[in-house]
Design a protein around this motif. Sequence first.
Motif, PDB file in Angstrom:
ATOM      1  N   UNK A  75       0.841  -1.197   0.000  1.00  0.00           N
ATOM      2  CA  UNK A  75       0.000   0.000   0.000  1.00  0.00           C
ATOM      3  C   UNK A  75       0.880   1.253   0.000  1.00  0.00           C
ATOM      4  N   UNK A  76       0.331   2.342  -0.514  1.00  0.00           N
ATOM      5  CA  UNK A  76       1.142   3.554  -0.678  1.00  0.00           C
ATOM      6  C   UNK A  76       1.758   4.053   0.626  1.00  0.00           C
ATOM      7  N   UNK A  77       1.033   4.095   1.758  1.00  0.00           N
ATOM      8  CA  UNK A  77       1.688   4.544   2.992  1.00  0.00           C
ATOM      9  C   UNK A  77       2.845   3.649   3.402  1.00  0.00           C
ATOM     10  N   UNK A  78       2.731   2.353   3.147  1.00  0.00           N
ATOM     11  CA  UNK A  78       3.815   1.430   3.488  1.00  0.00           C
ATOM     12  C   UNK A  78       5.022   1.629   2.578  1.00  0.00           C
ATOM     13  N   UNK A  79       4.787   2.063   1.331  1.00  0.00           N
ATOM     14  CA  UNK A  79       5.914   2.410   0.461  1.00  0.00           C
ATOM     15  C   UNK A  79       6.734   3.531   1.083  1.00  0.00           C
ATOM     16  N   UNK A  80       6.036   4.502   1.658  1.00  0.00           N
ATOM     17  CA  UNK A  80       6.723   5.616   2.319  1.00  0.00           C
ATOM     18  C   UNK A  80       7.566   5.113   3.478  1.00  0.00           C
ATOM     19  N   UNK A  81       6.974   4.318   4.344  1.00  0.00           N
ATOM     20  CA  UNK A  81       7.693   3.903   5.547  1.00  0.00           C
ATOM     21  C   UNK A  81       8.858   2.975   5.227  1.00  0.00           C
ATOM     22  N   UNK A  82       8.720   2.142   4.188  1.00  0.00           N
ATOM     23  CA  UNK A  82       9.783   1.180   3.901  1.00  0.00           C
ATOM     24  C   UNK A  82      11.039   1.835   3.334  1.00  0.00           C
ATOM     25  N   UNK A  83      10.913   3.035   2.740  1.00  0.00           N
ATOM     26  CA  UNK A  83      12.093   3.726   2.202  1.00  0.00           C
ATOM     27  C   UNK A  83      12.399   5.015   2.951  1.00  0.00           C
ATOM     28  N   UNK A  84      11.792   5.189   4.111  1.00  0.00           N
ATOM     29  CA  UNK A  84      11.870   6.477   4.808  1.00  0.00           C
ATOM     30  C   UNK A  84      13.301   6.952   5.017  1.00  0.00           C
ATOM     31  N   UNK A  85      14.220   6.051   5.374  1.00  0.00           N
ATOM     32  CA  UNK A  85      15.585   6.483   5.678  1.00  0.00           C
ATOM     33  C   UNK A  85      16.350   6.928   4.438  1.00  0.00           C
ATOM     34  N   UNK A  86      15.858   6.587   3.250  1.00  0.00           N
ATOM     35  CA  UNK A  86      16.531   6.949   2.003  1.00  0.00           C
ATOM     36  C   UNK A  86      15.784   8.027   1.220  1.00  0.00           C
ATOM     37  N   UNK A  87      14.645   8.473   1.736  1.00  0.00           N
ATOM     38  CA  UNK A  87      13.739   9.329   0.973  1.00  0.00           C
ATOM     39  C   UNK A  87      14.248  10.771   0.944  1.00  0.00           C
ATOM     40  N   UNK A  88      14.538  11.268  -0.270  1.00  0.00           N
ATOM     41  CA  UNK A  88      15.065  12.628  -0.417  1.00  0.00           C
ATOM     42  C   UNK A  88      14.186  13.505  -1.300  1.00  0.00           C
ATOM     43  N   UNK A  89      13.208  12.913  -1.984  1.00  0.00           N
ATOM     44  CA  UNK A  89      12.384  13.685  -2.912  1.00  0.00           C
ATOM     45  C   UNK A  89      11.075  12.934  -3.109  1.00  0.00           C
ATOM     46  N   UNK A  90       9.959  13.657  -3.064  1.00  0.00           N
ATOM     47  CA  UNK A  90       8.642  13.041  -3.254  1.00  0.00           C
ATOM     48  C   UNK A  90       7.893  13.788  -4.342  1.00  0.00           C
ATOM     49  N   UNK A  91       7.376  13.029  -5.296  1.00  0.00           N
ATOM     50  CA  UNK A  91       6.456  13.544  -6.298  1.00  0.00           C
ATOM     51  C   UNK A  91       5.072  13.008  -5.966  1.00  0.00           C
ATOM     52  N   UNK A  92       4.049  13.804  -6.202  1.00  0.00           N
ATOM     53  CA  UNK A  92       2.717  13.374  -5.792  1.00  0.00           C
ATOM     54  C   UNK A  92       1.695  13.698  -6.874  1.00  0.00           C
ATOM     55  N   UNK A  93       0.827  12.744  -7.116  1.00  0.00           N
ATOM     56  CA  UNK A  93      -0.213  12.824  -8.141  1.00  0.00           C
ATOM     57  C   UNK A  93      -1.153  11.664  -7.894  1.00  0.00           C
ATOM     58  N   UNK A  94      -2.285  11.681  -8.545  1.00  0.00           N
ATOM     59  CA  UNK A  94      -3.223  10.560  -8.435  1.00  0.00           C
ATOM     60  C   UNK A  94      -2.936   9.573  -9.568  1.00  0.00           C
ATOM     61  N   UNK A  95      -3.355   8.324  -9.399  1.00  0.00           N
ATOM     62  CA  UNK A  95      -3.103   7.303 -10.405  1.00  0.00           C
ATOM     63  C   UNK A  95      -4.018   6.113 -10.144  1.00  0.00           C
ATOM     64  N   UNK A  96      -4.129   5.228 -11.135  1.00  0.00           N
ATOM     65  CA  UNK A  96      -4.900   4.001 -11.000  1.00  0.00           C
ATOM     66  C   UNK A  96      -3.969   2.795 -11.092  1.00  0.00           C
TER      67      UNK A  96
END
Length: 299
Positions: A198-219
Amino acid sequence: MRAPRTLRFGYGTNGFANHRLPDALRVIADLGYEGVALTLDHDHLDPFAPDLPRRTAEVAALLDRLGLAVVIETGARYLLDPWRKHAPTLLDDDPALRLDFLSRAVRVGADLGAEAVSFWSGVTPPGVPDAWDRLVRGTVCIVDAAATAGVTLGFEPEPGMLVADIAGWRRLYADLGSPPGFGITLDIGHCRCLEPLPEPDCVTTVAEYLVNVQIDDMRRGVHEHLEFGTGEIDFPPILRALSEVGYRGLVAVELPRHSHAAPTVAAQSIEFLRAAAGDPSRAALLATVGEGKSREDAG
């Protein structure tokens, strides 16, 4: 548990392709965005046009006056080849022009004080048996250039490309020797498109490496960047996850096919994100967005 952070929203200049760059930056700032994802392109700080240092300094001064943070994006479609979108990539027989472009992007990023310079792998050309080795060799060159310049890199998994998902980013990171300053650019829409988590879990699993976020809706299964409320993503849990993991970078709207209505789309996007982030004065927007939305004519 760390205290949640207030998120900083930005907007991508690839969604303002019909605006001069200074005008685009002023509109983005006037709408209340705190940053910009600047795609280097023909009409937006072309890295191959003459007098790049002077032009970069002018953009830096304007960003400072407007109070905008910046990340550098390198996804210009036809900047390097007028016939082939995104070509050449690091996977081509001759990646020299791509390497030159990315090196220039690193220098521009350093001069602008960019929070990250983002790039991706590219699509494997037909008949190339050693695409992964080519990617690693080319990326090493950019990692070295970025380390010398003191610039953080955000490598973006992109559907359809050699590195399409988080697992591919992890493999590349390991094969590079886990270099410092080599992080991940996470597109929330891409998470919905193809990640198993799930999308929130994608965030948490890479949190320590996350330097840039792009955001948009998708299917699911469709790589099409959509306006908020017109796809399948539930945004409040994602923004909450970003806040709770202590993410410090920009969360920049990525709508590259919406330049025909850029000011309207950008205005509606920040209202949506503020509501999704828990602003009670805008919460009703989440219940109505996507229903009877009016748009400027696409001509």
